[in-house]
Design an enzyme around this catalytic site. Structure first.
Site, PDB file in Angstrom:
ATOM      1  N   THR A 121     -20.369  73.050 -65.700  1.00  0.00           N
ATOM      2  CA  THR A 121     -21.796  72.834 -65.902  1.00  0.00           C
ATOM      3  C   THR A 121     -22.446  72.114 -64.856  1.00  0.00           C
ATOM      4  OG1 THR A 121     -23.457  71.600 -67.349  1.00  0.00           O
ATOM      5  CG2 THR A 121     -21.116  70.540 -67.344  1.00  0.00           C
ATOM      6  N   ASP A 122     -23.936  72.426 -65.039  1.00  0.00           N
ATOM      7  CA  ASP A 122     -24.690  71.785 -64.049  1.00  0.00           C
ATOM      8  C   ASP A 122     -25.098  70.167 -64.278  1.00  0.00           C
ATOM      9  OD1 ASP A 122     -26.283  72.173 -66.096  1.00  0.00           O
ATOM     10  OD2 ASP A 122     -27.915  73.162 -64.921  1.00  0.00           O
ATOM     11  N   GLU A 123     -24.242  69.813 -65.538  1.00  0.00           N
ATOM     12  CA  GLU A 123     -24.902  68.452 -65.992  1.00  0.00           C
ATOM     13  C   GLU A 123     -24.083  67.527 -65.168  1.00  0.00           C
ATOM     14  OE1 GLU A 123     -25.024  67.460 -69.920  1.00  0.00           O
ATOM     15  OE2 GLU A 123     -25.896  69.685 -70.478  1.00  0.00           O
ATOM     16  N   TYR A 148     -20.579  63.803 -72.951  1.00  0.00           N
ATOM     17  CA  TYR A 148     -20.304  65.287 -72.521  1.00  0.00           C
ATOM     18  C   TYR A 148     -20.053  65.424 -71.225  1.00  0.00           C
ATOM     19  CZ  TYR A 148     -21.019  70.192 -71.664  1.00  0.00           C
ATOM     20  OH  TYR A 148     -20.985  71.248 -71.135  1.00  0.00           O
ATOM     21  N   LYS A 152     -16.784  66.395 -68.753  1.00  0.00           N
ATOM     22  CA  LYS A 152     -16.865  67.843 -67.705  1.00  0.00           C
ATOM     23  C   LYS A 152     -16.543  67.378 -66.172  1.00  0.00           C
ATOM     24  CE  LYS A 152     -17.165  71.390 -68.841  1.00  0.00           C
ATOM     25  NZ  LYS A 152     -16.114  72.492 -69.225  1.00  0.00           N
ATOM     26  N   ASN A 177     -28.198  76.228 -68.030  1.00  0.00           N
ATOM     27  CA  ASN A 177     -28.005  76.643 -69.479  1.00  0.00           C
ATOM     28  C   ASN A 177     -28.263  77.959 -69.933  1.00  0.00           C
ATOM     29  OD1 ASN A 177     -29.162  73.740 -69.294  1.00  0.00           O
ATOM     30  ND2 ASN A 177     -29.577  73.980 -71.450  1.00  0.00           N
ATOM     31  N   LYS A 187     -27.566  74.237 -80.969  1.00  0.00           N
ATOM     32  CA  LYS A 187     -27.973  74.327 -79.546  1.00  0.00           C
ATOM     33  C   LYS A 187     -29.688  74.648 -79.651  1.00  0.00           C
ATOM     34  CE  LYS A 187     -24.151  73.248 -77.705  1.00  0.00           C
ATOM     35  NZ  LYS A 187     -23.153  73.992 -77.839  1.00  0.00           N
ATOM     36  N   PRO A 190     -31.061  78.708 -80.149  1.00  0.00           N
ATOM     37  CA  PRO A 190     -30.905  79.249 -81.657  1.00  0.00           C
ATOM     38  C   PRO A 190     -31.261  78.426 -82.722  1.00  0.00           C
ATOM     39  CG  PRO A 190     -28.674  78.801 -80.368  1.00  0.00           C
ATOM     40  CD  PRO A 190     -29.782  78.650 -79.199  1.00  0.00           C
ATOM     41  N   GLN A 192     -34.031  76.867 -82.842  1.00  0.00           N
ATOM     42  CA  GLN A 192     -35.618  77.080 -83.102  1.00  0.00           C
ATOM     43  C   GLN A 192     -35.721  78.496 -83.707  1.00  0.00           C
ATOM     44  OE1 GLN A 192     -36.447  74.320 -82.948  1.00  0.00           O
ATOM     45  NE2 GLN A 192     -35.075  73.186 -81.217  1.00  0.00           N
ATOM     46  N   HIS A 274     -31.657  61.047 -72.405  1.00  0.00           N
ATOM     47  CA  HIS A 274     -31.807  62.528 -72.222  1.00  0.00           C
ATOM     48  C   HIS A 274     -32.261  63.085 -70.713  1.00  0.00           C
ATOM     49  CE1 HIS A 274     -34.724  66.133 -74.245  1.00  0.00           C
ATOM     50  NE2 HIS A 274     -33.486  66.472 -73.545  1.00  0.00           N
TER      51      HIS A 274
HETATM   52  P1  NAD Z   1     -19.077  76.337 -77.448  1.00  0.00           P
HETATM   53  O1  NAD Z   1     -18.904  74.942 -78.186  1.00  0.00           O
HETATM   54  O2  NAD Z   1     -19.917  77.349 -78.125  1.00  0.00           O
HETATM   55  O3  NAD Z   1     -17.555  76.933 -77.474  1.00  0.00           O
HETATM   56  C1  NAD Z   1     -16.475  75.967 -77.203  1.00  0.00           C
HETATM   57  C2  NAD Z   1     -15.239  76.845 -77.678  1.00  0.00           C
HETATM   58  O4  NAD Z   1     -14.182  76.099 -77.323  1.00  0.00           O
HETATM   59  C3  NAD Z   1     -15.172  77.112 -79.406  1.00  0.00           C
HETATM   60  O5  NAD Z   1     -14.628  78.299 -79.517  1.00  0.00           O
HETATM   61  C4  NAD Z   1     -14.095  76.067 -79.626  1.00  0.00           C
HETATM   62  O6  NAD Z   1     -13.473  76.333 -80.914  1.00  0.00           O
HETATM   63  C5  NAD Z   1     -13.360  75.978 -78.566  1.00  0.00           C
HETATM   64  N1  NAD Z   1     -12.469  74.707 -78.411  1.00  0.00           N
HETATM   65  C6  NAD Z   1     -12.786  73.454 -78.583  1.00  0.00           C
HETATM   66  N2  NAD Z   1     -11.905  72.656 -78.214  1.00  0.00           N
HETATM   67  C7  NAD Z   1     -10.699  73.411 -78.190  1.00  0.00           C
HETATM   68  C8  NAD Z   1      -9.403  72.966 -77.806  1.00  0.00           C
HETATM   69  N3  NAD Z   1      -8.937  71.639 -77.892  1.00  0.00           N
HETATM   70  N4  NAD Z   1      -8.566  74.102 -77.858  1.00  0.00           N
HETATM   71  C9  NAD Z   1      -8.865  75.345 -77.757  1.00  0.00           C
HETATM   72  N5  NAD Z   1     -10.016  75.627 -77.961  1.00  0.00           N
HETATM   73  C10 NAD Z   1     -10.993  74.791 -78.364  1.00  0.00           C
HETATM   74  O7  NAD Z   1     -19.398  76.115 -75.977  1.00  0.00           O
HETATM   75  P2  NAD Z   1     -20.107  77.037 -74.946  1.00  0.00           P
HETATM   76  O8  NAD Z   1     -21.476  76.421 -74.727  1.00  0.00           O
HETATM   77  O9  NAD Z   1     -19.657  78.563 -74.997  1.00  0.00           O
HETATM   78  O10 NAD Z   1     -19.402  76.446 -73.486  1.00  0.00           O
HETATM   79  C11 NAD Z   1     -18.130  77.091 -72.949  1.00  0.00           C
HETATM   80  C12 NAD Z   1     -17.854  76.301 -71.696  1.00  0.00           C
HETATM   81  O11 NAD Z   1     -19.159  76.541 -70.608  1.00  0.00           O
HETATM   82  C13 NAD Z   1     -17.659  74.863 -71.674  1.00  0.00           C
HETATM   83  O12 NAD Z   1     -16.771  74.441 -70.745  1.00  0.00           O
HETATM   84  C14 NAD Z   1     -19.085  74.502 -71.320  1.00  0.00           C
HETATM   85  O13 NAD Z   1     -19.003  72.993 -70.758  1.00  0.00           O
HETATM   86  C15 NAD Z   1     -19.496  75.429 -70.341  1.00  0.00           C
HETATM   87  N6  NAD Z   1     -20.825  75.555 -69.893  1.00  0.00           N
HETATM   88  C16 NAD Z   1     -21.775  75.841 -71.005  1.00  0.00           C
HETATM   89  C17 NAD Z   1     -23.167  76.068 -70.795  1.00  0.00           C
HETATM   90  C18 NAD Z   1     -23.944  76.218 -71.900  1.00  0.00           C
HETATM   91  O14 NAD Z   1     -25.172  76.378 -71.707  1.00  0.00           O
HETATM   92  N7  NAD Z   1     -23.834  76.320 -73.300  1.00  0.00           N
HETATM   93  C19 NAD Z   1     -23.722  76.070 -69.550  1.00  0.00           C
HETATM   94  C20 NAD Z   1     -22.596  75.719 -68.417  1.00  0.00           C
HETATM   95  C21 NAD Z   1     -21.237  75.415 -68.784  1.00  0.00           C
HETATM   96  O1  DAU Z   2     -27.010  72.551 -68.398  1.00  0.00           O
HETATM   97  C1  DAU Z   2     -25.913  73.211 -68.992  1.00  0.00           C
HETATM   98  C2  DAU Z   2     -25.550  72.396 -70.373  1.00  0.00           C
HETATM   99  O2  DAU Z   2     -26.474  73.203 -71.354  1.00  0.00           O
HETATM  100  C3  DAU Z   2     -24.327  72.680 -70.968  1.00  0.00           C
HETATM  101  O3  DAU Z   2     -23.292  72.006 -70.165  1.00  0.00           O
HETATM  102  C4  DAU Z   2     -24.035  72.186 -72.421  1.00  0.00           C
HETATM  103  O4  DAU Z   2     -22.840  72.658 -72.926  1.00  0.00           O
HETATM  104  C5  DAU Z   2     -25.195  72.958 -73.101  1.00  0.00           C
HETATM  105  O5  DAU Z   2     -25.237  72.584 -74.676  1.00  0.00           O
HETATM  106  C6  DAU Z   2     -26.634  72.753 -72.844  1.00  0.00           C
HETATM  107  O6  DAU Z   2     -27.040  71.482 -72.885  1.00  0.00           O
HETATM  108  P1  DAU Z   2     -28.357  70.800 -73.328  1.00  0.00           P
HETATM  109  O7  DAU Z   2     -28.204  69.422 -73.810  1.00  0.00           O
HETATM  110  O8  DAU Z   2     -29.362  71.022 -72.002  1.00  0.00           O
HETATM  111  O9  DAU Z   2     -28.583  71.927 -74.187  1.00  0.00           O
HETATM  112  P2  DAU Z   2     -29.220  71.563 -75.847  1.00  0.00           P
HETATM  113  O10 DAU Z   2     -29.243  73.039 -76.177  1.00  0.00           O
HETATM  114  O11 DAU Z   2     -28.642  70.676 -76.685  1.00  0.00           O
HETATM  115  O12 DAU Z   2     -30.808  71.341 -75.463  1.00  0.00           O
HETATM  116  C7  DAU Z   2     -31.725  71.761 -74.457  1.00  0.00           C
HETATM  117  C8  DAU Z   2     -32.701  70.940 -74.576  1.00  0.00           C
HETATM  118  O13 DAU Z   2     -33.595  71.317 -75.477  1.00  0.00           O
HETATM  119  C9  DAU Z   2     -32.687  69.678 -74.031  1.00  0.00           C
HETATM  120  O14 DAU Z   2     -33.525  69.212 -73.231  1.00  0.00           O
HETATM  121  C10 DAU Z   2     -32.704  68.967 -75.544  1.00  0.00           C
HETATM  122  C11 DAU Z   2     -33.891  69.907 -76.133  1.00  0.00           C
HETATM  123  N1  DAU Z   2     -33.773  69.834 -77.580  1.00  0.00           N
HETATM  124  C12 DAU Z   2     -32.525  70.356 -78.082  1.00  0.00           C
HETATM  125  C13 DAU Z   2     -32.471  70.418 -79.495  1.00  0.00           C
HETATM  126  C14 DAU Z   2     -31.160  70.947 -80.093  1.00  0.00           C
HETATM  127  C15 DAU Z   2     -34.866  69.778 -78.344  1.00  0.00           C
HETATM  128  O15 DAU Z   2     -36.020  69.565 -77.955  1.00  0.00           O
HETATM  129  N2  DAU Z   2     -34.789  70.098 -79.672  1.00  0.00           N
HETATM  130  C16 DAU Z   2     -33.572  70.237 -80.225  1.00  0.00           C
HETATM  131  O16 DAU Z   2     -33.522  70.652 -81.520  1.00  0.00           O
END
Ligand code: NAD
Ligand code: DAU
Length: 332
Positions: A121-123, A148, A152, A177, A187, A190, A192, A274
């Protein structure tokens, strides 16, 4: 044709990747997923049984991982605890999965000499000021903020060490993201969308000035396939689609797309620590590997995502009330 092991393939981005692989390649996929609260076998519905197999298990289970590595050609590692808010409430599962789980996979990659791509992740880079002209690049120093993002960051460093010390054939990508179908209702986007569908006002943390750099999950998938095909071992690639938007703008757009007043949302308690702004410079991936995102227009991708949540209430409804009760207990 190859067989890929996709960890976390029943989660949001992992399941989008599995759908993408089936649609665009002739590879077979073995999904290893623990089916935590974030995993959903229904996210793999409709995929051909002769191409996709789901194994329910933990990436930290060394015996299971060993047996699976023996029968695949390459591994794409998505599995993680992924939600910042949860990591502030209970960090332990983040250490178990993101650190120990990744370590377990790296040891198997070493034993079996398997190509591994690690999804990150970019985080890991921390955050930027709103007016900072810079964006994150592959040489930005690591500076994670939350439990988190620190786990990572730790997992990325393990991958780098296993490449250098043991010759493991691995690459890393750090993406911004994602949005799109199959994302859990905890998240931001979804949550909202499903709030509006349910008649609940959207909830914006703090002033809503925080900026995220949005990319459609399908573009993340095409970037990962490109890195698997053409990426150089030991390299890191940043994935982003120039999609910077502040949270207020996103909530207002969602409300407008539902035909509602764009100010029909509530400000709620901010997230501790945050991060203010993320922004990705994906020049290396675009110029060295020739990747470009297909979704150039956020509003079009968001409309399609809203339609998906409207059409798939059975997929998200079981999780919705529990998620809202958890947020309500924290004033969010
Ligand atoms: P998610 O939480 O939707 O999915 C995670 C999946 O991993 C789930 O299906 C869960 O059951 C599985 N899991 C968790 N722990 C496990 C374990 N111990 N063994 C096997 N499976 C396990 O997450 P996501 O948003 O799809 O993110 C997927 C990857 O992408 C992560 O590595 C995250 O850091 C990275 N990422 C996410 C975002 C984002 O915007 N969501 C952005 C950049 C990178
Ligand atoms: O940047 C990549 C990351 O993006 C991934 O590594 C993470 O797995 C993924 O969850 C996401 O992290 P964020 O914390 O940016 O995503 P989140 O959807 O939780 O929140 C996005 C922004 O919206 C953040 O600034 C917090 C804000 N937020 C979030 C929720 C759930 C709100 O304002 N209201 C909310 O109800």
């Amino acid at each position: 044709m190859a067989t890929l092991l996709v960890t976390g393939g029943a989660g949001f981005i992992g399941s989008n990747f599995v759908h993408h692989v089936v649609a665009h390649t002739d590879h077979r996929v073995v999904v290893l997923d623990k089916l935590t609260y974030a995993g959903n076998r229904a996210s793999l519905d409709g995929l051909p049984a002769d191409r996709v197999e789901l194994v329910v298990g933990d990436i930290a289970d060394a015996d299971l991982v060993d047996a699976l590595f023996a029968r695949v050609d390459a591994v794409v590692h998505y599995a993680a605890e992924s939600h910042n808010d949860n990591s502030l409430h209970d960090p332990r599962p983040f250490l178990d999965t993101n650190i120990i789980g990744t370590y377990t996979l790296l040891e198997a990659a070493r034993r079996h000499d398997r190509r591994l791509h690690h999804i990150s992740t970019d985080e890991v880079y921390g955050d930027l000021e709103l007016d900072d002209p810079r964006r994150f690049t592959e040489s930005t120093p690591y500076n994670p903020s939350s439990p988190y993002s620190s786990t990572k960051a730790g997992s990325d460093l393990l991958v780098r060490a296993w490449v250098r010390s043991f010759g493991v054939r691995a690459t890393i990508s750090n993406c911004s993201n994602n949005y799109g179908p199959y994302q859990h209702v905890e998240k931001f986007i979804p949550r909202q969308i499903t709030n509006v569908i349910r008649g609940i006002r959207p909830k914006l943390y703090g002033a809503g000035e925080n900026v995220r750099d949005w990319i459609h999950a399908d573009d993340h998938s095409s970037a990962v396939l490109t890195i698997l095909d053409k990426g150089e071992i030991g390299q890191t690639y940043l994935i982003g689609a120039d999609g910077e938007k502040d949270n207020k703008e996103v909530v207002e757009l969602i409300l407008s797309l539902f035909g509602q007043s764009p100010d029909a949302y509530d400000h709620v308690t901010d997230r501790p620590g945050h991060d203010l702004r993320y922004a990705i410079d994906s020049t290396k991936l675009r110029t060295e590997l020739g990747w470009t995102p297909a979704y150039q227009d956020f509003e079009t991708g968001l409309k399609a995502t809203i339609d998906w949540y409207r059409d798939n209430e059975a997929w998200w409804a079981p999780a919705k009330d529990g998620v809202e009760a958890f947020y309500a207990s924290k004033g969010q």
